[in-house]
Motif scaffolding. Structure first.
Motif, PDB file in Angstrom:
ATOM      1  N   GLU A   1       1.310   2.484  22.415  1.00  0.00           N
ATOM      2  CA  GLU A   1       2.721   2.427  22.772  1.00  0.00           C
ATOM      3  C   GLU A   1       3.543   2.180  21.519  1.00  0.00           C
ATOM      4  O   GLU A   1       3.175   1.353  20.681  1.00  0.00           O
ATOM      5  N   PRO A   2       4.658   2.874  21.334  1.00  0.00           N
ATOM      6  CA  PRO A   2       5.477   2.644  20.136  1.00  0.00           C
ATOM      7  C   PRO A   2       6.145   1.282  20.177  1.00  0.00           C
ATOM      8  O   PRO A   2       6.339   0.703  21.251  1.00  0.00           O
ATOM      9  N   VAL A   3       6.499   0.772  19.012  1.00  0.00           N
ATOM     10  CA  VAL A   3       7.267  -0.470  18.973  1.00  0.00           C
ATOM     11  C   VAL A   3       8.630  -0.233  19.599  1.00  0.00           C
ATOM     12  O   VAL A   3       9.104   0.904  19.713  1.00  0.00           O
ATOM     13  N   ALA A   4       9.285  -1.311  19.991  1.00  0.00           N
ATOM     14  CA  ALA A   4      10.603  -1.215  20.622  1.00  0.00           C
ATOM     15  C   ALA A   4      11.616  -0.600  19.670  1.00  0.00           C
ATOM     16  O   ALA A   4      11.494  -0.687  18.439  1.00  0.00           O
ATOM     17  N   ALA A   5      12.641   0.003  20.254  1.00  0.00           N
ATOM     18  CA  ALA A   5      13.637   0.742  19.474  1.00  0.00           C
ATOM     19  C   ALA A   5      14.346  -0.129  18.454  1.00  0.00           C
ATOM     20  O   ALA A   5      14.811   0.367  17.422  1.00  0.00           O
ATOM     21  N   GLU A   6      14.439  -1.427  18.731  1.00  0.00           N
ATOM     22  CA  GLU A   6      15.168  -2.303  17.800  1.00  0.00           C
ATOM     23  C   GLU A   6      14.319  -2.724  16.597  1.00  0.00           C
ATOM     24  O   GLU A   6      14.845  -3.348  15.651  1.00  0.00           O
ATOM     25  N   ILE A   7      13.041  -2.400  16.604  1.00  0.00           N
ATOM     26  CA  ILE A   7      12.177  -2.774  15.487  1.00  0.00           C
ATOM     27  C   ILE A   7      12.452  -1.867  14.300  1.00  0.00           C
ATOM     28  O   ILE A   7      12.307  -0.644  14.379  1.00  0.00           O
ATOM     29  N   GLU A   8      12.854  -2.460  13.180  1.00  0.00           N
ATOM     30  CA  GLU A   8      13.196  -1.699  11.980  1.00  0.00           C
ATOM     31  C   GLU A   8      12.019  -1.582  11.020  1.00  0.00           C
ATOM     32  O   GLU A   8      11.849  -0.554  10.371  1.00  0.00           O
ATOM     33  N   HIS A   9      11.214  -2.639  10.916  1.00  0.00           N
ATOM     34  CA  HIS A   9      10.176  -2.696   9.911  1.00  0.00           C
ATOM     35  C   HIS A   9       8.790  -2.749  10.562  1.00  0.00           C
ATOM     36  O   HIS A   9       8.653  -2.687  11.782  1.00  0.00           O
ATOM     37  N   SER A  10       7.782  -2.853   9.743  1.00  0.00           N
ATOM     38  CA  SER A  10       6.410  -2.862  10.233  1.00  0.00           C
ATOM     39  C   SER A  10       5.642  -3.982   9.556  1.00  0.00           C
ATOM     40  O   SER A  10       5.958  -4.391   8.442  1.00  0.00           O
ATOM     41  N   THR A  11       4.623  -4.454  10.246  1.00  0.00           N
ATOM     42  CA  THR A  11       3.670  -5.400   9.676  1.00  0.00           C
ATOM     43  C   THR A  11       2.270  -4.837   9.914  1.00  0.00           C
ATOM     44  O   THR A  11       2.102  -3.859  10.650  1.00  0.00           O
ATOM     45  N   ASP A  12       1.272  -5.459   9.334  1.00  0.00           N
ATOM     46  CA  ASP A  12      -0.095  -5.003   9.570  1.00  0.00           C
ATOM     47  C   ASP A  12      -0.450  -5.058  11.055  1.00  0.00           C
ATOM     48  O   ASP A  12      -1.181  -4.204  11.563  1.00  0.00           O
ATOM     49  N   ALA A  13       0.096  -6.052  11.763  1.00  0.00           N
ATOM     50  CA  ALA A  13      -0.239  -6.230  13.175  1.00  0.00           C
ATOM     51  C   ALA A  13       0.300  -5.106  14.055  1.00  0.00           C
ATOM     52  O   ALA A  13      -0.287  -4.797  15.096  1.00  0.00           O
ATOM     53  N   ILE A  14       1.408  -4.495  13.678  1.00  0.00           N
ATOM     54  CA  ILE A  14       2.022  -3.442  14.493  1.00  0.00           C
ATOM     55  C   ILE A  14       2.063  -2.105  13.760  1.00  0.00           C
ATOM     56  O   ILE A  14       2.813  -1.204  14.127  1.00  0.00           O
ATOM     57  N   TYR A  15       1.223  -1.976  12.737  1.00  0.00           N
ATOM     58  CA  TYR A  15       1.267  -0.789  11.881  1.00  0.00           C
ATOM     59  C   TYR A  15       1.145   0.509  12.678  1.00  0.00           C
ATOM     60  O   TYR A  15       1.968   1.428  12.544  1.00  0.00           O
ATOM     61  N   GLY A  16       0.119   0.618  13.528  1.00  0.00           N
ATOM     62  CA  GLY A  16      -0.075   1.837  14.289  1.00  0.00           C
ATOM     63  C   GLY A  16       1.063   2.108  15.247  1.00  0.00           C
ATOM     64  O   GLY A  16       1.548   3.249  15.357  1.00  0.00           O
ATOM     65  N   ALA A  17       1.515   1.083  15.957  1.00  0.00           N
ATOM     66  CA  ALA A  17       2.610   1.258  16.911  1.00  0.00           C
ATOM     67  C   ALA A  17       3.911   1.635  16.207  1.00  0.00           C
ATOM     68  O   ALA A  17       4.711   2.416  16.736  1.00  0.00           O
ATOM     69  N   ALA A  18       4.129   1.091  15.009  1.00  0.00           N
ATOM     70  CA  ALA A  18       5.325   1.449  14.245  1.00  0.00           C
ATOM     71  C   ALA A  18       5.270   2.905  13.796  1.00  0.00           C
ATOM     72  O   ALA A  18       6.288   3.614  13.798  1.00  0.00           O
ATOM     73  N   LYS A  19       4.085   3.374  13.416  1.00  0.00           N
ATOM     74  CA  LYS A  19       3.952   4.774  13.024  1.00  0.00           C
ATOM     75  C   LYS A  19       4.180   5.715  14.216  1.00  0.00           C
ATOM     76  O   LYS A  19       4.706   6.825  14.063  1.00  0.00           O
ATOM     77  N   VAL A  20       3.775   5.299  15.422  1.00  0.00           N
ATOM     78  CA  VAL A  20       4.061   6.098  16.610  1.00  0.00           C
ATOM     79  C   VAL A  20       5.575   6.248  16.770  1.00  0.00           C
ATOM     80  O   VAL A  20       6.085   7.344  17.051  1.00  0.00           O
ATOM     81  N   ALA A  21       6.310   5.153  16.597  1.00  0.00           N
ATOM     82  CA  ALA A  21       7.767   5.214  16.686  1.00  0.00           C
ATOM     83  C   ALA A  21       8.344   6.144  15.618  1.00  0.00           C
ATOM     84  O   ALA A  21       9.297   6.886  15.877  1.00  0.00           O
ATOM     85  N   CYS A  22       7.771   6.108  14.425  1.00  0.00           N
ATOM     86  CA  CYS A  22       8.223   7.005  13.357  1.00  0.00           C
ATOM     87  C   CYS A  22       7.994   8.462  13.749  1.00  0.00           C
ATOM     88  O   CYS A  22       8.860   9.320  13.550  1.00  0.00           O
ATOM     89  N   GLU A  23       6.816   8.760  14.299  1.00  0.00           N
ATOM     90  CA  GLU A  23       6.516  10.126  14.729  1.00  0.00           C
ATOM     91  C   GLU A  23       7.523  10.602  15.776  1.00  0.00           C
ATOM     92  O   GLU A  23       7.990  11.749  15.735  1.00  0.00           O
ATOM     93  N   GLN A  24       7.855   9.733  16.703  1.00  0.00           N
ATOM     94  CA  GLN A  24       8.806  10.112  17.744  1.00  0.00           C
ATOM     95  C   GLN A  24      10.179  10.394  17.163  1.00  0.00           C
ATOM     96  O   GLN A  24      10.878  11.316  17.613  1.00  0.00           O
TER      97      GLN A  24
END
Length: 312
Positions: free
Chosen positions: A116-139
């Motif tokens: 699942e992508p990170v929430a729309a308000e998430i601007e940055h990424s950490t190691d813990a949410i790296y994959g989910a942040a990249k999903v949001a970037c792809e979208q």
């Protein structure tokens, strides 16, 4: 062709710039300018991707292709809004960490389930949410782009040590602690091969989603090939997961880790991805031992710790 690299001052971004310059493209690298030098022959533009108007120095410029390697959804969304136009080929370098299921071998980019992508308000990424942040970037980038989900990247200027440990250790020779089994799978890509493919994708205007990784190898064959390329005399002592975990030897990267090792069956699918679509689309891979390992052994720093110290 005018190519804009959002980044371009370290590892993959710099390798893409070097390849694009080498084959005659007009290359601009836009970054803060603090990570390192850009490729020889490229132009540099200073930007701040975290600022709302941070891409203003690129206003009025036109490009035929854009390559973005960011891990931060906010940066990617601003870049798409400011720079993505009809006729501009867009490459986004993602990661195989976007996949939700790492247990099933042989998965493909077009069918494997995603996190699942990170929430729309998430601007940055950490190691813990790296994959989910990249999903949001792809979208944010969209399906009309070339999305390259990279695996483990090896080769010149790798800052992580996730591949470099092995050629450096093997070059010393002697008894080598090897994790798991000789039949365990490993999978990686040399940064120069990945950069070449990314430039090729821009040239032919390739779109779609692909896993940008090399072929599946057996760990024992990979280590033996690297040792032979380095003219190293090694014997391998294979240690199972239970023993490694009992002695706090950790997986993949970081302190007390054995690089390129992931416990099975939890990660049986992580290093066994079906990359045949990428090969059909032009991705090639150099022999690991003949080139990647030999180059890395010559350039790498000293090993972080001895094999025996990992088990104390």
């Amino acid at each position: 062709m005018r190519i804009l690299i959002l980044g371009g001052s370290q590892f993959l971004g710099r390798a893409v710039g070097a390849r694009a310059c080498a084959v005659g493209h007009d290359v601009t690298c836009a970054a803060r300018g603090v990570a390192g030098p850009i490729a020889a022959g490229a132009h540099f533009v200073m930007i701040d991707r975290d600022a709302a108007d941070g891409l203003a120095p690129l206003a009025g410029e036109t490009f035929d292709a854009v390559v973005d390697v960011s891990r931060y959804p906010g940066q990617v969304r601003r870049a798409v809004a400011a720079l993505k136009r009809p006729g501009v080929h867009w490459t986004f370098v993602s990661t195989i960490s976007v996949y939700a299921d790492n247990r099933i071998p042989g998965q493909r980019a077009d069918t494997a389930p995603l996190r699942e992508p990170v929430a729309a308000e998430i601007e940055h990424s950490t190691d813990a949410i790296y994959g989910a942040a990249k999903v949001a970037c792809e979208q944010a980038v969209g399906n009309d782009s070339f999305i390259c989900r990279a695996g483990l990247i090896a080769g010149p200027e790798d800052p992580t040590g996730r591949f470099a440990y092995w050629p450096t250790r093997l070059a010393r020779g002697g008894e080598v602690l090897a994790p798991g089994s000789p039949d365990d799978a490993v999978q990686f890509i040399d940064v120069r091969d990945l950069a070449q493919w990314i430039v090729h994708a821009a040239e032919v205007r390739l779109t779609g989603i692909y896993d940008g990784i090399g072929p599946i190898r057996k760990r024992g064959e990979f280590l033996a090939e690297c040792a032979a390329a380095l003219n190293a005399s090694c014997t391998f002592t294979w240690i199972d997961r239970e023993f490694l975990e009992a002695h706090d030897v950790r997986r993949w990267a970081g302190p007390r880790s054995l690089p390129m090792w992931l416990p099975l069956p939890d990660f049986a699918g992580f290093l066994t991805r079906d990359t045949s679509p990428a090969r059909e689309a032009g991705l090639t891979s150099r022999p690991a031992g003949r080139d990647s390992a030999r180059y890395t052994a010559l350039a790498a720093r000293k090993p972080r710790t001895s094999d025996r110290a990992r088990l104390r």
